[in-house]
Design a protein around this motif. Structure first.
Motif, PDB file in Angstrom:
ATOM      1  N   SER A  57     -51.684  29.700 110.902  1.00  0.00           N
ATOM      2  CA  SER A  57     -51.520  29.232 109.531  1.00  0.00           C
ATOM      3  C   SER A  57     -50.149  28.586 109.306  1.00  0.00           C
ATOM      4  O   SER A  57     -50.040  27.566 108.644  1.00  0.00           O
ATOM      5  N   GLU A  58     -49.112  29.167 109.889  1.00  0.00           N
ATOM      6  CA  GLU A  58     -47.756  28.627 109.715  1.00  0.00           C
ATOM      7  C   GLU A  58     -47.637  27.216 110.286  1.00  0.00           C
ATOM      8  O   GLU A  58     -46.949  26.372 109.733  1.00  0.00           O
ATOM      9  N   VAL A 105     -49.409  24.812 107.865  1.00  0.00           N
ATOM     10  CA  VAL A 105     -48.557  24.556 106.701  1.00  0.00           C
ATOM     11  C   VAL A 105     -47.444  23.583 107.067  1.00  0.00           C
ATOM     12  O   VAL A 105     -47.184  22.606 106.348  1.00  0.00           O
ATOM     13  N   SER A 106     -46.804  23.821 108.164  1.00  0.00           N
ATOM     14  CA  SER A 106     -45.696  22.980 108.588  1.00  0.00           C
ATOM     15  C   SER A 106     -46.150  21.548 108.880  1.00  0.00           C
ATOM     16  O   SER A 106     -45.536  20.584 108.415  1.00  0.00           O
ATOM     17  N   PRO A 150     -42.220  27.319  99.230  1.00  0.00           N
ATOM     18  CA  PRO A 150     -43.149  27.190 100.365  1.00  0.00           C
ATOM     19  C   PRO A 150     -44.303  28.191 100.259  1.00  0.00           C
ATOM     20  O   PRO A 150     -44.088  29.344  99.892  1.00  0.00           O
ATOM     21  N   GLU A 202     -47.120  30.839 101.424  1.00  0.00           N
ATOM     22  CA  GLU A 202     -47.083  31.894 102.431  1.00  0.00           C
ATOM     23  C   GLU A 202     -48.047  31.619 103.581  1.00  0.00           C
ATOM     24  O   GLU A 202     -47.834  32.071 104.700  1.00  0.00           O
ATOM     25  N   ASN A 203     -49.131  30.878 103.278  1.00  0.00           N
ATOM     26  CA  ASN A 203     -50.116  30.580 104.318  1.00  0.00           C
ATOM     27  C   ASN A 203     -50.880  29.309 103.928  1.00  0.00           C
ATOM     28  O   ASN A 203     -50.676  28.760 102.838  1.00  0.00           O
TER      29      ASN A 203
END
Length: 121
Positions: free
Chosen positions: A33-34, A37-38, A57, A59-60
């Motif tokens: 997930s990170e 997002v990135s 930002p 969280e997920n």
């Protein structure tokens, strides 16, 4: 598929970018997930949503999608408003005709012209 290579185009809506990104993400089912997002955030053009993600930002990726949906609704409402404004400036009931539009007699003017024609004969 390199998710970081997916970039929002200059005139592309958030909805269309999100659709393209999700299609690419399906090819990388094990992406954390990170990373999603990135990659998504780095591909965004600067705008209200981009600034929102920088300020707070998510969280997920699910939270990012929820926030994106809200911004998509705003974009669509703004787009509908522009379309309505454009159509009303081209002959809508409360508009003034643009220089490229044919001139129309207003209902009050044409009624007065008809009344004048009846009394002048």
């Amino acid at each position: 598929m390199d998710l970081f290579a997916i970039k929002q185009k200059s005139k592309e809506s958030l909805k269309d970018y999100l659709r393209r990104f999700n299609q690419g993400a399906q090819e990388v089912p094990a992406a954390p997930s990170e990373v999603l997002v990135s990659a998504f955030s780095q591909g965004l053009i600067e705008g209200d949503f981009f600034r929102s993600l920088i300020k707070k930002p998510p969280e997920n990726f699910d939270m990012l999608m929820t926030r994106a949906d809200k911004y998509i609704h705003v974009e669509e409402a703004q787009s509908a408003r522009r379309i309505n404004a454009d159509s009303s400036s081209h002959g809508g009931p409360e508009s003034t005709a643009c220089s490229g539009c044919p001139k129309r007699a207003s209902p009050a003017t044409s009624t007065a012209q008809k009344a004048g024609a009846r009394t002048s004969g």
